[in-house]
Design a protein around this motif. Sequence first.
Motif, PDB file in Angstrom:
ATOM      1  N   GLY A 274       0.779  -1.229   0.000  1.00 45.56           N
ATOM      2  CA  GLY A 274       0.000   0.000   0.000  1.00 45.56           C
ATOM      3  C   GLY A 274       0.806   1.271   0.000  1.00 45.56           C
ATOM      4  N   GLU A 275       2.136   1.161  -0.030  1.00 50.28           N
ATOM      5  CA  GLU A 275       2.999   2.338  -0.006  1.00 50.28           C
ATOM      6  C   GLU A 275       3.705   2.505  -1.346  1.00 50.28           C
ATOM      7  OE1 GLU A 275       3.284   4.477   2.511  1.00 50.28           O
ATOM      8  OE2 GLU A 275       1.906   3.336   3.794  1.00 50.28           O
ATOM      9  N   MET A 276       3.860   3.755  -1.782  1.00 46.79           N
ATOM     10  CA  MET A 276       4.618   4.049  -3.000  1.00 46.79           C
ATOM     11  C   MET A 276       6.107   3.942  -2.686  1.00 46.79           C
ATOM     12  SD  MET A 276       2.327   7.207  -4.560  1.00 46.79           S
ATOM     13  CE  MET A 276       2.205   8.076  -2.988  1.00 46.79           C
ATOM     14  N   ILE A 277       6.833   3.130  -3.467  1.00 44.79           N
ATOM     15  CA  ILE A 277       8.241   2.861  -3.146  1.00 44.79           C
ATOM     16  C   ILE A 277       9.205   3.301  -4.244  1.00 44.79           C
ATOM     17  CG2 ILE A 277       7.657   0.926  -1.621  1.00 44.79           C
ATOM     18  CD1 ILE A 277       8.615  -0.918  -3.977  1.00 44.79           C
ATOM     19  N   ALA A 278       8.719   3.533  -5.450  1.00 46.45           N
ATOM     20  CA  ALA A 278       9.595   3.945  -6.553  1.00 46.45           C
ATOM     21  C   ALA A 278       8.718   4.478  -7.668  1.00 46.45           C
ATOM     22  CB  ALA A 278      10.440   2.775  -7.064  1.00 46.45           C
ATOM     23  N   SER A 279       9.335   5.233  -8.568  1.00 41.61           N
ATOM     24  CA  SER A 279       8.547   5.827  -9.640  1.00 41.61           C
ATOM     25  C   SER A 279       9.432   6.159 -10.832  1.00 41.61           C
ATOM     26  CB  SER A 279       7.850   7.100  -9.139  1.00 41.61           C
ATOM     27  OG  SER A 279       6.968   7.609 -10.111  1.00 41.61           O
ATOM     28  N   ALA A 280       8.806   6.206 -12.005  1.00 42.92           N
ATOM     29  CA  ALA A 280       9.481   6.638 -13.232  1.00 42.92           C
ATOM     30  C   ALA A 280       8.553   7.569 -13.990  1.00 42.92           C
ATOM     31  CB  ALA A 280       9.865   5.443 -14.100  1.00 42.92           C
ATOM     32  N   LEU A 281       9.142   8.590 -14.601  1.00 44.35           N
ATOM     33  CA  LEU A 281       8.382   9.561 -15.383  1.00 44.35           C
ATOM     34  C   LEU A 281       8.761   9.435 -16.847  1.00 44.35           C
ATOM     35  CD1 LEU A 281       7.501  13.202 -14.562  1.00 44.35           C
ATOM     36  CD2 LEU A 281       8.723  12.744 -16.703  1.00 44.35           C
ATOM     37  N   PHE A 282       7.740   9.437 -17.700  1.00 46.61           N
ATOM     38  CA  PHE A 282       7.917   9.324 -19.138  1.00 46.61           C
ATOM     39  C   PHE A 282       7.206  10.496 -19.819  1.00 46.61           C
ATOM     40  CE2 PHE A 282       7.817   5.176 -17.197  1.00 46.61           C
ATOM     41  CZ  PHE A 282       8.798   4.428 -17.838  1.00 46.61           C
ATOM     42  N   LEU A 283       7.731  10.883 -20.981  1.00 50.98           N
ATOM     43  CA  LEU A 283       7.046  11.833 -21.844  1.00 50.98           C
ATOM     44  C   LEU A 283       6.861  11.167 -23.201  1.00 50.98           C
ATOM     45  CD1 LEU A 283       8.974  15.117 -20.968  1.00 50.98           C
ATOM     46  CD2 LEU A 283       6.627  14.585 -20.347  1.00 50.98           C
ATOM     47  N   SER A 284       5.715  11.390 -23.818  1.00 51.23           N
ATOM     48  CA  SER A 284       5.460  10.813 -25.129  1.00 51.23           C
ATOM     49  C   SER A 284       5.218  11.924 -26.131  1.00 51.23           C
ATOM     50  CB  SER A 284       4.250   9.880 -25.077  1.00 51.23           C
ATOM     51  OG  SER A 284       3.078  10.589 -24.678  1.00 51.23           O
ATOM     52  N   GLY A 285       5.579  11.639 -27.380  1.00 50.40           N
ATOM     53  CA  GLY A 285       5.351  12.616 -28.428  1.00 50.40           C
ATOM     54  C   GLY A 285       5.520  11.977 -29.789  1.00 50.40           C
ATOM     55  N   GLY A 286       4.692  12.349 -30.746  1.00 51.85           N
ATOM     56  CA  GLY A 286       4.795  11.760 -32.072  1.00 51.85           C
ATOM     57  C   GLY A 286       4.694  10.252 -31.987  1.00 51.85           C
ATOM     58  N   ASN A 287       5.768   9.575 -32.380  1.00 52.00           N
ATOM     59  CA  ASN A 287       5.810   8.110 -32.347  1.00 52.00           C
ATOM     60  C   ASN A 287       6.783   7.583 -31.304  1.00 52.00           C
ATOM     61  OD1 ASN A 287       3.940   7.549 -34.461  1.00 52.00           O
ATOM     62  ND2 ASN A 287       5.487   8.207 -35.947  1.00 52.00           N
ATOM     63  N   THR A 288       7.196   8.425 -30.357  1.00 47.45           N
ATOM     64  CA  THR A 288       8.264   8.044 -29.431  1.00 47.45           C
ATOM     65  C   THR A 288       7.851   8.221 -27.982  1.00 47.45           C
ATOM     66  OG1 THR A 288       9.931   8.696 -31.066  1.00 47.45           O
ATOM     67  CG2 THR A 288      10.673   8.459 -28.791  1.00 47.45           C
ATOM     68  N   LEU A 289       8.245   7.256 -27.158  1.00 48.99           N
ATOM     69  CA  LEU A 289       8.143   7.363 -25.706  1.00 48.99           C
ATOM     70  C   LEU A 289       9.538   7.653 -25.170  1.00 48.99           C
ATOM     71  CD1 LEU A 289       6.323   6.969 -23.137  1.00 48.99           C
ATOM     72  CD2 LEU A 289       7.232   4.633 -23.056  1.00 48.99           C
ATOM     73  N   TYR A 290       9.633   8.654 -24.301  1.00 44.84           N
ATOM     74  CA  TYR A 290      10.909   9.037 -23.712  1.00 44.84           C
ATOM     75  C   TYR A 290      10.890   8.704 -22.221  1.00 44.84           C
ATOM     76  CZ  TYR A 290      11.115  11.874 -27.971  1.00 44.84           C
ATOM     77  OH  TYR A 290      11.096  12.311 -29.280  1.00 44.84           O
ATOM     78  N   GLY A 291      11.794   7.841 -21.794  1.00 42.84           N
ATOM     79  CA  GLY A 291      11.958   7.581 -20.376  1.00 42.84           C
ATOM     80  C   GLY A 291      12.930   8.589 -19.798  1.00 42.84           C
ATOM     81  N   ARG A 292      12.486   9.413 -18.840  1.00 44.01           N
ATOM     82  CA  ARG A 292      13.309  10.528 -18.432  1.00 44.01           C
ATOM     83  C   ARG A 292      13.858  10.429 -17.001  1.00 44.01           C
ATOM     84  NH1 ARG A 292      16.082  11.353 -20.303  1.00 44.01           N
ATOM     85  NH2 ARG A 292      16.662  13.427 -19.635  1.00 44.01           N
ATOM     86  N   TYR A 293      13.016  10.180 -16.009  1.00 45.38           N
ATOM     87  CA  TYR A 293      13.492  10.275 -14.625  1.00 45.38           C
ATOM     88  C   TYR A 293      12.938   9.117 -13.818  1.00 45.38           C
ATOM     89  CZ  TYR A 293      14.162  14.938 -16.492  1.00 45.38           C
ATOM     90  OH  TYR A 293      14.512  15.987 -17.306  1.00 45.38           O
ATOM     91  N   TRP A 294      13.741   8.690 -12.850  1.00 48.81           N
ATOM     92  CA  TRP A 294      13.315   7.587 -11.994  1.00 48.81           C
ATOM     93  C   TRP A 294      13.957   7.766 -10.630  1.00 48.81           C
ATOM     94  CZ3 TRP A 294      13.056   2.583  -9.818  1.00 48.81           C
ATOM     95  CH2 TRP A 294      14.230   2.113  -9.241  1.00 48.81           C
ATOM     96  N   GLY A 295      13.404   7.103  -9.629  1.00 51.93           N
ATOM     97  CA  GLY A 295      14.023   7.118  -8.311  1.00 51.93           C
ATOM     98  C   GLY A 295      13.336   6.167  -7.353  1.00 51.93           C
ATOM     99  N   CYS A 296      14.048   5.812  -6.294  1.00 52.29           N
ATOM    100  CA  CYS A 296      13.508   4.973  -5.222  1.00 52.29           C
ATOM    101  C   CYS A 296      14.256   5.332  -3.944  1.00 52.29           C
ATOM    102  CB  CYS A 296      13.656   3.491  -5.541  1.00 52.29           C
ATOM    103  SG  CYS A 296      15.385   2.935  -5.645  1.00 52.29           S
ATOM    104  N   LEU A 297      13.680   4.991  -2.815  1.00 50.73           N
ATOM    105  CA  LEU A 297      14.338   5.232  -1.532  1.00 50.73           C
ATOM    106  C   LEU A 297      15.013   3.978  -0.999  1.00 50.73           C
ATOM    107  CD1 LEU A 297      11.700   7.489   0.282  1.00 50.73           C
ATOM    108  CD2 LEU A 297      13.666   8.169  -1.114  1.00 50.73           C
ATOM    109  N   GLU A 298      14.546   2.833  -1.448  1.00 52.88           N
ATOM    110  CA  GLU A 298      15.087   1.553  -0.983  1.00 52.88           C
ATOM    111  C   GLU A 298      15.251   0.632  -2.179  1.00 52.88           C
ATOM    112  OE1 GLU A 298      13.888  -2.009   2.218  1.00 52.88           O
ATOM    113  OE2 GLU A 298      12.798  -0.101   2.185  1.00 52.88           O
ATOM    114  N   GLU A 299      16.340  -0.128  -2.212  1.00 57.70           N
ATOM    115  CA  GLU A 299      16.625  -0.987  -3.360  1.00 57.70           C
ATOM    116  C   GLU A 299      15.862  -2.306  -3.255  1.00 57.70           C
ATOM    117  OE1 GLU A 299      18.419   0.055  -5.874  1.00 57.70           O
ATOM    118  OE2 GLU A 299      18.934   1.940  -4.879  1.00 57.70           O
ATOM    119  N   TYR A 300      15.316  -2.722  -4.398  1.00 66.72           N
ATOM    120  CA  TYR A 300      14.662  -4.028  -4.517  1.00 66.72           C
ATOM    121  C   TYR A 300      15.202  -4.716  -5.762  1.00 66.72           C
ATOM    122  CZ  TYR A 300      11.196  -2.411  -1.104  1.00 66.72           C
ATOM    123  OH  TYR A 300      10.577  -1.942   0.030  1.00 66.72           O
TER     124      TYR A 300
END
Length: 392
Positions: A274-300
């Motif tokens: 039930g807790e948020m532990i990591a996240s990634a942000l993407f931007l999309s445009g035209g025909n491309t998905l761009y993976g831009r930023y990610w982070g976590c506080l604890e490694e899994y």
Amino acid sequence: MSEPATSTITVEACHSLSDIPRETWERLAGTDNPFLRYEFFEALENARCTREETGWKPCHLVFRLAGEIAGVAPAYLKSHSMGEYVFDWAWADAYQRYGLDYYPKLLIAVPFTPSQGPRLLFDSQLRDALDARAIHDLLDTLIARLGAHSWHLLFPNAEDQRLLHHEEQLHRIGCQFHWHNRGYGCFDDFLGELTSRKRKSIRKERRQVAEQGITFTRFHGRDIPGHVLAAFYVFYQATYLKRGQRPYLTQPFFEQIREKLPDHLHIVMAIKDGEMIASALFLSGGNTLYGRYWGCLEEYNHLHFETCYYQGIELAIERSLQTFDAGAQGEHKLVRGFEPVLTHSWHGIAHPAFHDAIDVFTREEAEQVLGYYEDAKTALPFRQNDQQNDGA
């Protein structure tokens, strides 16, 4: 009708995006690529990410043909080389050893974004009126007026590369890894194209993430709740703080992107108990998905690969996007179906002796990069690639 003489073409620098009419920028840049949207650069300035104090003084270029605006380019006067992903630290160190100033330099690029795309946002008449020599001469003259010692144009697309290409100019190449959608209907369709060993390896990684009790939720645009965006920013900050660095972007920047460019924005959130532990942000445009930023506080185990790559592949397939550009680093993408792609940059160095020395460096570097690129292609995990290697 004869083409306009290049003497009627001028270039000037604007130290705020607001000095360029929004409708002019949109006419030249279009609205497909999120990194070229007026709103993107506006958010960078409004959120105080690109300003003189951070070493990113806006210096956007306006090209005029017979007095009328016919082109623009995103540009910054830089006092350091951070956040660029085409590394020239050794060049700056060499200048310093000889008691010379390397900075300021003029950077023509999208800040903090190692993704290929248009950089010279020219209308067709201006593009037809210019050649590589004229472009380089215009930029050489501009840096002298600005008091800069060099200019650098990073990650241009193929159309800009054709305009910039000149054998006597400084050209660097690099190698990234992009995923390509070949009409897959689901993630298993993609896996079906891999060798049995690689297919089993990826399935094992995904299974081990699930066995840790981790699930994923995707959010899009204005439907991203405030608490989700705030949690993402905590994770994003952590990625930089672990390296002892300050993050380049502020939380207000992401908030403005959500409000002004919602159609381009996606967040994947990893959840455990039930807790948020990591996240990634993407931007999309035209025909491309761009993976831009990610982070976590604890490694899994395998959490990074799942959040940044496999979730991104699923998102690209779901939205029928043809390419997934997951960022600047590394070889670990190769065995997961990301294919090598050459990237380019062009450089103008005012100091004649350093120009010649850097020219030798870039040519030797290019040979090494091309060799690496060819080797990487032989290591792709696809069944067809395996068959080609067996027959070689």
